[in-house]
Design a protein around this motif. Structure first.
Motif, mmCIF file in Angstrom:
data_model
loop_
_atom_site.group_PDB
_atom_site.id
_atom_site.type_symbol
_atom_site.label_atom_id
_atom_site.label_comp_id
_atom_site.label_asym_id
_atom_site.label_seq_id
_atom_site.Cartn_x
_atom_site.Cartn_y
_atom_site.Cartn_z
ATOM 1 N N ILE A 147 36.815 31.819 36.208
ATOM 2 C CA ILE A 147 37.225 33.114 36.766
ATOM 3 C C ILE A 147 37.069 34.214 35.724
ATOM 4 O O ILE A 147 36.567 35.308 36.005
ATOM 5 C CB ILE A 147 38.675 33.040 37.280
ATOM 6 C CG1 ILE A 147 38.760 32.144 38.518
ATOM 7 C CG2 ILE A 147 39.206 34.434 37.600
ATOM 8 C CD1 ILE A 147 40.164 31.922 39.028
ATOM 9 N N SER A 148 37.501 33.915 34.496
ATOM 10 C CA SER A 148 37.357 34.885 33.411
ATOM 11 C C SER A 148 35.888 35.185 33.134
ATOM 12 O O SER A 148 35.503 36.338 32.906
ATOM 13 C CB SER A 148 38.031 34.349 32.150
ATOM 14 O OG SER A 148 37.853 35.228 31.069
ATOM 15 N N SER A 149 35.057 34.157 33.174
ATOM 16 C CA SER A 149 33.623 34.337 32.922
ATOM 17 C C SER A 149 32.976 35.166 34.029
ATOM 18 O O SER A 149 32.128 36.023 33.760
ATOM 19 C CB SER A 149 32.941 32.975 32.808
ATOM 20 O OG SER A 149 33.441 32.258 31.696
ATOM 21 N N PHE A 150 33.382 34.901 35.278
ATOM 22 C CA PHE A 150 32.864 35.724 36.376
ATOM 23 C C PHE A 150 33.307 37.179 36.212
ATOM 24 O O PHE A 150 32.574 38.107 36.547
ATOM 25 C CB PHE A 150 33.339 35.175 37.724
ATOM 26 C CG PHE A 150 32.479 34.060 38.259
ATOM 27 C CD1 PHE A 150 31.137 34.268 38.527
ATOM 28 C CD2 PHE A 150 33.017 32.805 38.491
ATOM 29 C CE1 PHE A 150 30.341 33.243 39.022
ATOM 30 C CE2 PHE A 150 32.227 31.772 38.978
ATOM 31 C CZ PHE A 150 30.890 31.989 39.238
ATOM 32 N N GLY A 151 34.540 37.375 35.687
ATOM 33 C CA GLY A 151 35.006 38.735 35.420
ATOM 34 C C GLY A 151 34.144 39.430 34.387
ATOM 35 O O GLY A 151 33.801 40.611 34.526
ATOM 36 N N ASN A 152 33.760 38.687 33.315
ATOM 37 C CA ASN A 152 32.877 39.259 32.290
ATOM 38 C C ASN A 152 31.504 39.595 32.874
ATOM 39 O O ASN A 152 30.922 40.644 32.566
ATOM 40 C CB ASN A 152 32.715 38.275 31.130
ATOM 41 C CG ASN A 152 34.001 38.083 30.353
ATOM 42 O OD1 ASN A 152 34.880 38.941 30.375
ATOM 43 N ND2 ASN A 152 34.126 36.953 29.672
ATOM 44 N N PHE A 153 31.007 38.700 33.700
ATOM 45 C CA PHE A 153 29.700 38.935 34.318
ATOM 46 C C PHE A 153 29.770 40.144 35.255
ATOM 47 O O PHE A 153 28.870 40.987 35.275
ATOM 48 C CB PHE A 153 29.273 37.689 35.089
ATOM 49 C CG PHE A 153 27.909 37.782 35.709
ATOM 50 C CD1 PHE A 153 26.784 38.010 34.936
ATOM 51 C CD2 PHE A 153 27.749 37.665 37.084
ATOM 52 C CE1 PHE A 153 25.512 38.106 35.507
ATOM 53 C CE2 PHE A 153 26.497 37.762 37.667
ATOM 54 C CZ PHE A 153 25.376 37.975 36.881
ATOM 55 N N LYS A 154 30.870 40.236 36.005
ATOM 56 C CA LYS A 154 31.039 41.358 36.922
ATOM 57 C C LYS A 154 31.123 42.681 36.165
ATOM 58 O O LYS A 154 30.548 43.693 36.591
ATOM 59 C CB LYS A 154 32.301 41.155 37.762
ATOM 60 C CG LYS A 154 32.494 42.183 38.856
ATOM 61 C CD LYS A 154 33.697 41.836 39.725
ATOM 62 C CE LYS A 154 33.858 42.853 40.852
ATOM 63 N NZ LYS A 154 35.007 42.519 41.729
ATOM 64 N N SER A 155 31.824 42.685 35.030
ATOM 65 C CA SER A 155 31.920 43.903 34.214
ATOM 66 C C SER A 155 30.553 44.336 33.703
ATOM 67 O O SER A 155 30.224 45.529 33.695
ATOM 68 C CB SER A 155 32.872 43.668 33.038
ATOM 69 O OG SER A 155 34.185 43.433 33.497
ATOM 70 N N ALA A 156 29.750 43.363 33.272
ATOM 71 C CA ALA A 156 28.401 43.678 32.784
ATOM 72 C C ALA A 156 27.524 44.213 33.915
ATOM 73 O O ALA A 156 26.737 45.151 33.721
ATOM 74 C CB ALA A 156 27.768 42.438 32.164
ATOM 75 N N LEU A 157 27.664 43.629 35.095
ATOM 76 C CA LEU A 157 26.922 44.127 36.260
ATOM 77 C C LEU A 157 27.343 45.550 36.604
ATOM 78 O O LEU A 157 26.502 46.411 36.920
ATOM 79 C CB LEU A 157 27.155 43.215 37.465
ATOM 80 C CG LEU A 157 26.439 41.864 37.485
ATOM 81 C CD1 LEU A 157 26.930 41.038 38.673
ATOM 82 C CD2 LEU A 157 24.926 42.026 37.553
ATOM 83 N N SER A 158 28.644 45.824 36.562
ATOM 84 C CA SER A 158 29.148 47.159 36.886
ATOM 85 C C SER A 158 28.642 48.191 35.889
ATOM 86 O O SER A 158 28.277 49.310 36.264
ATOM 87 C CB SER A 158 30.679 47.154 36.910
ATOM 88 O OG SER A 158 31.169 46.317 37.930
ATOM 89 N N ALA A 159 28.622 47.825 34.604
ATOM 90 C CA ALA A 159 28.113 48.743 33.581
ATOM 91 C C ALA A 159 26.634 49.039 33.816
ATOM 92 O O ALA A 159 26.178 50.183 33.667
ATOM 93 C CB ALA A 159 28.327 48.149 32.194
ATOM 94 N N PHE A 160 25.885 48.015 34.190
ATOM 95 C CA PHE A 160 24.469 48.213 34.494
ATOM 96 C C PHE A 160 24.310 49.114 35.720
ATOM 97 O O PHE A 160 23.463 50.010 35.747
ATOM 98 C CB PHE A 160 23.791 46.869 34.724
ATOM 99 C CG PHE A 160 22.332 46.959 35.077
ATOM 100 C CD1 PHE A 160 21.445 47.628 34.260
ATOM 101 C CD2 PHE A 160 21.853 46.381 36.248
ATOM 102 C CE1 PHE A 160 20.093 47.721 34.580
ATOM 103 C CE2 PHE A 160 20.510 46.466 36.583
ATOM 104 C CZ PHE A 160 19.628 47.142 35.749
ATOM 105 N N ARG A 161 25.149 48.892 36.715
ATOM 106 C CA ARG A 161 25.090 49.716 37.924
ATOM 107 C C ARG A 161 25.394 51.178 37.609
ATOM 108 O O ARG A 161 24.770 52.089 38.166
ATOM 109 C CB ARG A 161 26.085 49.190 38.956
ATOM 110 C CG ARG A 161 25.907 49.781 40.346
ATOM 111 C CD ARG A 161 26.940 49.198 41.294
ATOM 112 N NE ARG A 161 26.558 49.354 42.674
ATOM 113 C CZ ARG A 161 27.281 48.933 43.700
ATOM 114 N NH1 ARG A 161 28.443 48.321 43.480
ATOM 115 N NH2 ARG A 161 26.870 49.095 44.941
ATOM 116 N N ASP A 162 26.357 51.406 36.717
ATOM 117 C CA ASP A 162 26.691 52.780 36.319
ATOM 118 C C ASP A 162 25.502 53.479 35.672
ATOM 119 O O ASP A 162 25.313 54.688 35.837
ATOM 120 C CB ASP A 162 27.885 52.781 35.352
ATOM 121 C CG ASP A 162 29.183 52.390 36.031
ATOM 122 O OD1 ASP A 162 29.247 52.461 37.277
ATOM 123 O OD2 ASP A 162 30.129 52.006 35.323
#
Length: 683
Positions: free
Chosen positions: A45-60
């Motif tokens: 779950i924590s790893s998916f959170g890190n991946f999601k944060s990286a995806l969000s930063a890329f989306r920004d």
């Protein structure tokens, strides 16, 4: 024996401790397995959170690149910004210019004489404030002033105020003027000699000076008593001009340009000059050029953000050969599939593009062996300098008309990339109303009032200033000013232009909007309006002069027109919006449309990040597994509690039985000891 509360009395054993150890031995392997499962799930779950944060930063990092305006930056520089600063829009005329600021624009200001206080009574009657060009020479060196004429500005509304006992003080008149919000401000200034009312036009420029006419209730509208002290017109100049209305004057490469404002936007296409100070004779060097540095930074930030995402992906899913361990999400189909889709989109050709720039590689962006992106800064700069619109088309949705009179204005989700022919059968027009013959230039109580409907919006009573007008053009300016000053029309943002048609001797009232909703209708007139001014009941819709929408086709299929905007209604071009800015008809070239890379990337990211996306579904599944582990723990504790009770019950019964055996043994030993044979043996 059921009443025994202490264990081990019979056997001498610590039964409580023994049972606890047995229960713990039963619990430990199961609890350890649940702990391992929970730790693994929490880690995922924590790893998916890190991946999601990286995806969000890329989306920004994509947000700026999806807007075409980000690729249309223009840089304006001035050698002396204290004199003039400059900025440019995407369509600016690029080049170097020599600017001389000869004169700044300023607004018209008038002041009354002195009053004892702000509460001093001035008088009652009617004030009429108009805007226009005043020919006035102020007094100087004992030579009296001269008011030579006034030409009304038809683009400015007229303000008529009733001054009565409720607002006839200096402060009351100030508040009445300010509350009208009609383009003039009033303040009371005390300069040591008393209170003075100062009026100031809200807009600069020679054509925005004030004319103030007074109808004084005391019967004399030109003297210096009563409300007539506020007169500033050909009838009487009772106000002091403290500041003349002036236009700004600049020279661009020696060519003089005059502007009503110190912000000059129409001298050069797409260029805005902000005048700060006038210094005649001093030349300021101004440069207007494409600003590609900001675009380059946006693209480099896009690459950097993707690389951060790629590094996060490698840490979570990669394999460390030295440690012989894999990432916590190694082999996860959601992460693997999402990254594969993003990489696929980055490598694809952009549909709808022509020429040599069709992929990221063409502008110097390539994929390295480790999955990151690299940028060839030199190649990117060359691509931007050569044709930055082509670079923009790689990222943002864009329409590229070949005809300069057509402007791409938008698209919908249905619009497909492609090249579409444009054919115009009808240009957009403005609704207009032709009045009747003009037989008089006199406005009096019998022809000074009418009502008009513009674009479906009904005005209040339009009241013209009574008097004899010097020309048809002057009366046309009065009619236009009064219509555009109506509060109901202003609230809806509709306005008209009024011109005099000298060929047909009539006024023409034209809406300033385009299309079928552009209509003009006179709904009410005074007794003598038609006979004298030609203002009669009628509608532009009725006499065939109503506005028309643009009509034509896009991509060979009939399109929908609204005003000057033509929208493809069907086919691959459906939703493509074009502004037809001129009146030409016939074949108008083609429009190439492409959606760019960012929309596709954003679609992939939405599928991963949105509330119903793959990552949410994945983490929801893991959360449910955590809930099941908690349920298993609760079940385990329940089982262990039951086991403890059973073991305690069994050991206590065993202990009680041993106690009984021991009691019997003691009893038997005592009985045997009393037997005669036992005593004889002792002897």
């Amino acid at each position: 024996m059921a009443g025994i509360t202490s264990t081990g009395l019979g056997s001498g054993l610590n039964i409580s401790n023994l049972v606890s150890q047995l229960v713990q031995a039963e619990r430990t392997p199961i609890a350890a397995r649940l702990d391992r499962q929970e730790a693994e799930i929490q880690s995922k779950i924590s790893s998916f959170g890190n991946f999601k944060s990286a995806l969000s930063a890329f989306r920004d990092s994509l947000s700026a690149l999806k807007n075409l305006s980000s690729f249309q930056k223009i840089s304006g520089t001035s050698s002396d910004s204290d004199i003039v600063s400059v900025s440019g829009e995407s369509n600016a005329d690029l080049g170097n210019y020599k600017i001389e600021v000869k004169q700044l624009a300023q607004s018209h200001a008038l002041a009354t004489g002195y009053f004892a206080s702000a509460d001093a009574v001035v008088g009652t009657g009617t004030l009429t404030l108009k805007f226009g060009t005043t020919d006035y020479t102020p007094p100087s060196d004992g030579v009296p002033g001269s008011y030579n004429g006034f030409t009304q500005n038809p683009d400015r509304g007229t303000l008529t105020l009733q001054i009565d006992s409720s607002n006839n003080t200096l402060s009351g008149i100030r508040d009445a003027i300010n509350n009208a919000k009609a383009g003039v401000t009033a303040v009371i200034v005390n300069d040591g000699g008393g209170a003075r009312l100062v009026l100031n036009s809200s807009e600069t420029g020679a054509a925005n000076s004030l004319q103030i006419s007074v109808a004084d209730d005391d019967g004399n509208s030109t003297d210096t008593s009563g409300l007539s002290v506020l007169s500033f017109s050909a009838a009487a100049v009772n106000l002091q001009q403290t500041q003349a209305a002036l236009d700004a004057k600049i020279a661009i490469n020696g060519l003089e340009v005059v502007s009503a404002s110190n912000t000059i936007k129409d001298a050069l296409k797409g260029v805005t000059f902000d005048l700060q100070s006038a210094q005649p004779g001093k030349i300021v060097n101004v440069s207007i050029s494409e600003n590609n540095d900001e675009i380059k930074k946006l693209i480099e930030e896009f690459v950097k953000s993707f690389n951060e995402l790629a590094k996060t992906d490698q840490a979570l899913t990669g394999y460390d050969a030295a440690r012989k361990t894999g990432g916590i999400l190694q082999g996860d189909p959601t992460v693997r599939g999402g990254m594969a889709q993003l990489r696929s989109e980055l490598a694809r050709f952009i549909q709808g593009l022509e020429g040599s720039t069709k992929t990221l590689v063409d502008i110097g962006i390539r994929t390295e062996r480790d999955g990151t992106l690299s940028v060839d800064g030199t190649k990117l700069s060359e691509a931007l300098n050569a044709d930055r619109n082509s670079v923009a088309a790689l990222f943002a949705p864009i329409g590229r008309p070949t005809d300069g009179g057509i402007v791409y204005s938008g698209h919908t989700v249905d619009t497909r990339p492609g090249t579409y022919a444009v054919h115009i059968t009808q240009s957009a027009t403005q609704g207009l109303l032709n009045a009747g013959a003009v037989n008089s230039l006199v406005v009096d109580a019998d022809n000074d009032t009418f009502k008009i409907k513009v674009d479906g919006v009904l005005s209040g009573d339009i009241t013209l200033t009574q008097g004899t007008y010097s020309s048809h053009e002057a009366l046309a300016a009065e009619i236009q000013s009064r219509i555009n000053g109506d509060s109901a029309l202003k609230a809806k943002g509709v306005s008209v232009g009024v011109n005099y048609d000298n060929v047909n001797n009539r006024f023409v009232i034209q809406s300033k909007s385009y299309g079928s909703e552009s209509q003009v209708e006179i709904t009410q007139v005074d007794n003598n309006s038609e006979a004298t001014l030609g203002l009669k009941l009628g509608s532009s819709l009725a006499d065939g002069t109503g506005g028309k929408d643009v009509a034509g086709s896009i991509g060979g299929l009939e399109a929908t027109g609204k005003g000057q905007e033509l929208t493809a209604a069907a086919g691959d071009a459906q939703g493509l919006k074009l502004l037809i800015a001129d009146t030409k008809t016939g074949d108008r070239g083609v429009v190439g449309f492409s959606r760019g890379l960012i929309e596709r990337l954003d679609k992939v990211l939405s599928g991963l990040l949105d509330d119903k996306g793959a990552l949410k579904a994945r983490t929801d599944g893991l959360e449910k597994r955590l809930e099941k582990i908690q349920e298993s723990r609760e079940l385990l504790e329940s089982r262990m509690s039951d086991l403890e009770k059973r073991l305690l019950d069994r050991f206590n019964r065993m202990d009680a039985l041993l106690g009984q055996f021991q009691a019997i043994s003691s009893y038997l030993a005592q009985q045997l000891a009393t037997l005669p044979l036992a005593n004889q043996n002792k002897k």
